[in-house]
Design an enzyme around this catalytic site. Structure first.
Site, short mmCIF file in Angstrom:
data_model
loop_
_atom_site.label_atom_id
_atom_site.label_comp_id
_atom_site.label_asym_id
_atom_site.label_seq_id
_atom_site.Cartn_x
_atom_site.Cartn_y
_atom_site.Cartn_z
N SER A 286 6.63 7.13 -6.99
CA SER A 286 5.19 6.94 -6.88
C SER A 286 4.71 5.86 -5.93
O SER A 286 3.50 5.75 -5.72
CB SER A 286 4.60 6.68 -8.27
OG SER A 286 4.73 7.84 -9.06
N LYS B 77 -3.24 -1.19 -7.78
CA LYS B 77 -3.21 0.10 -8.50
C LYS B 77 -3.79 -0.06 -9.90
O LYS B 77 -3.47 -1.05 -10.60
CB LYS B 77 -1.77 0.60 -8.58
CG LYS B 77 -1.60 1.97 -9.25
CD LYS B 77 -0.14 2.39 -9.20
CE LYS B 77 0.05 3.78 -9.80
NZ LYS B 77 1.47 4.20 -9.73
N SER C 39 2.09 8.54 -7.79
CA SER C 39 0.86 8.26 -8.48
C SER C 39 0.06 7.12 -7.87
O SER C 39 -1.09 6.89 -8.29
CB SER C 39 1.16 7.92 -9.95
OG SER C 39 2.01 6.81 -10.04
#
Lengths: 473, 60
Positions: free
Chosen positions: A184, A84, A160
């Site tokens: 997330s 990420k 996210s």
């Protein structure tokens, strides 16, 4: 560039690790296939900000050489992973999908969790798309990829950790890292149809990560299966002195504890709010209860319970989250307001809307709710809820204010610092994944993964792959 | 303070942020929801230290 389909047998970390060791697959071949898919499908899916192809192939070649020489570092060796893009990784910039983050942030460094994966011989496909600073909805005007759900590109992949969620689902990586402050890791896992684990606060060191809510943040593994997440967690977990919140807790051999047995497991089903809310999709409700029934068939027991103040807990998590995020961003919000995305800036500004007394009250509530949940865990081993109230929403219907008003089942476990895993339990009639959440006691990742794995040994929802190959550029 | 729009303007001024015109609508909605959220959390009496037993008192 073409996207050749992944074989089911090597679409998981476990399957690929076996193939790498029985000679039927090399990391170089696997990584090339993953890279070809990622490059071909990224224009349509928006999974990656940066695909580090050359470095990935070097890592793959090194893994092949090491394995051939008998240097076996474990199941992650030679496995392509997505990282990420709020997590520092050598060889690639970290952007947080924002024009605001300094271009040199984290340059030339690995976050401790990335260093551990690198030492385990993993291959890094690239930096995966994230909501801006792990909180905002996509803003197409800022120049970053807009992520799409691979099961239906008109729908959100959630956030996210959007990019890692897409990559795992669509076979653009076999696993990866996400972060979870209010859901997330679990939300993208839920709507993209795979497994995602939010760990106990402090289980995995979070230094080298752009923070969102410092008392809520965690880094978690995302992969197709619970076994794969367990393999990732074995490497990721453990104390690191650079993170003041890192826990000094031993790291079990998580994969060795997945024996498929849930005999005697006591499941709590908190009915009010989690199962009876008007916003809960009936298909989601039914799929979760079918999965619970399957666990009961394996020897578990389930009891309907009440967990008071669940709605307030969601709001308390949000208040603390935005207050902590605002503390981090306040100067840049003053000086660089329009550099933030159109949805990110009003979201971060919410931190200014709460008074010191509001935040203190949210922390008081946090202590009270944590004690209430701990009391529940005196008589039960896990709490099971839906991961989300609905399957993936249409992206065009999303707005920051709507997100504030919809019911949510994830922030409670950030508020209380508990481990929680999201696993697929079916599909809606519209073809979108349905997902169940299993919550455990502090540092009971082994238990929640064991329950998830037991279900995945008798179902195959987690192996389903979206039909994305036609989207290849 | 007569209404939420005035409150919001003051909060934004105190924060030093200068939103553009198109941000004002989403900010106003978020502010209204924030007031509701904080009131809801504050309403949980079990989480308030107003019970006499929880208030420290010193006796000579």
């Amino acid at each position: 560039m073409t996207a050749t389909p992944l074989q089911t047998t090597t679409s998981t970390i476990k399957g690929a690790a076996t193939a790498l060791r029985d000679g039927s697959l090399t990391s170089t071949a696997l990584t090339q296939q993953i890279l070809d898919r990622a490059i071909a499908l990224n224009p349509a899916l928006g999974a990656y900000v940066d695909i580090t192809a050359d470095a990935a192939l070097e890592q793959a070649a090194a893994a092949d050489t090491a394995l051939a020489a008998g240097d076996d570092r474990g199941p992650l060796q030679g496995i392509p992973l997505a990282i990420k893009d709020i997590i520092a990784m050598k060889g690639a910039a970290t952007t947080a999908n924002s024009r605001v983050l300094a271009p040199t942030w984290g340059a030339g460094t690995d976050a401790p969790v990335v260093a551990r994966l690198r030492d385990a011989g993993a291959v890094f496909v690239g930096k995966a798309t994230t909501s801006e600073f792990a909180i905002g909805l996509p803003d197409a005007t800022k120049g970053f990829p807009v992520p799409h759900n691979p099961w239906n590109i008109e729908h959100t992949p959630a956030g996210s950790s959007s990019g890692t969620g897409i990559a795992v689902s669509a076979g653009l990586a076999l696993g990866g890292l996400g972060t979870d402050t209010g859901g997330s890791v679990r939300s993208p896992a839920a709507v993209n149809g795979h497994t995602g684990l939010k760990v106990t606060f402090g289980r995995v060191p979070k230094s080298g990560v752009v923070p969102l809510g410092f008392s809520l943040d965690s880094i978690g593994p995302m992969a197709r299966s619970a076994w794969d997440c367990a393999a990732l967690l074995e490497v990721m977990a453990g104390f690191d002195p650079t993170d003041p919140n890192a826990a000094q807790q031993p790291v079990p051999a998580y994969t060795e504890l997945l024996d498929g047995s849930v005999d005697g497991l006591r499941i709590a089903l908190p009915m009010p709010y989690f199962f009876d809310h008007e916003q809960l999709d009936p298909e989601m409700h039914d799929a979760v209860l079918v999965a619970v029934k399957q666990l009961v068939g394996l020897g578990a027991s389930s009891t309907e319970v009440e967990l008071a103040h669940a709605a307030e807990a969601k709001d308390a998590n949000h208040i603390i989250l935005v207050a902590e995020a605002y503390a981090y961003h306040r100067n840049n919000l003053v000086n660089r307001w329009t550099d933030y995305g159109v949805h990110t800036r009003p979201t971060l500004a919410r931190g200014a809307f709460y008074s010191a007394g509001d935040v203190a009250q949210a922390e008081r509530f946090r202590m009270m709710f944590s004690r209430q949940v701990a009391a529940l865990f005196e008589n039960y081993d896990v709490i099971i809820t839906p991961s989300a109230p609905t399957p993936a929403e249409r992206a065009a219907d999303l707005s920051p204010s709507k997100r504030l008003q919809v019911v949510s089942y994830t922030g409670h476990w950030n508020l209380t610092g508990l481990p929680a895993v999201a696993i697929p339990v079916g599909f809606s009639t519209s073809g979108l994944p349905l997902s169940m959440q299993i919550v455990g006691k502090p540092f009971a990742e082994a238990t929640v993964l064991k329950v998830a794995d037991a279900l995945q040994q008798i179902t195959d929802w987690h192996l389903a792959m979206p039909p994305v190959d036609a989207l290849a550029a | 303070m007569s209404n939420e729009s005035e409150q919001l303007a003051l909060v934004l001024a105190m924060a030093g942020v200068e939103p553009i015109e198109t941000d004002l609508g989403p900010l106003a909605t978020a502010y209204s929801i924030a007031r509701e959220n904080s009131a809801l959390v504050a309403s949980v009496t079990a989480a308030r230290y107003e019970e006499p037993a929880l208030i420290f008192s010193a006796r000579p």
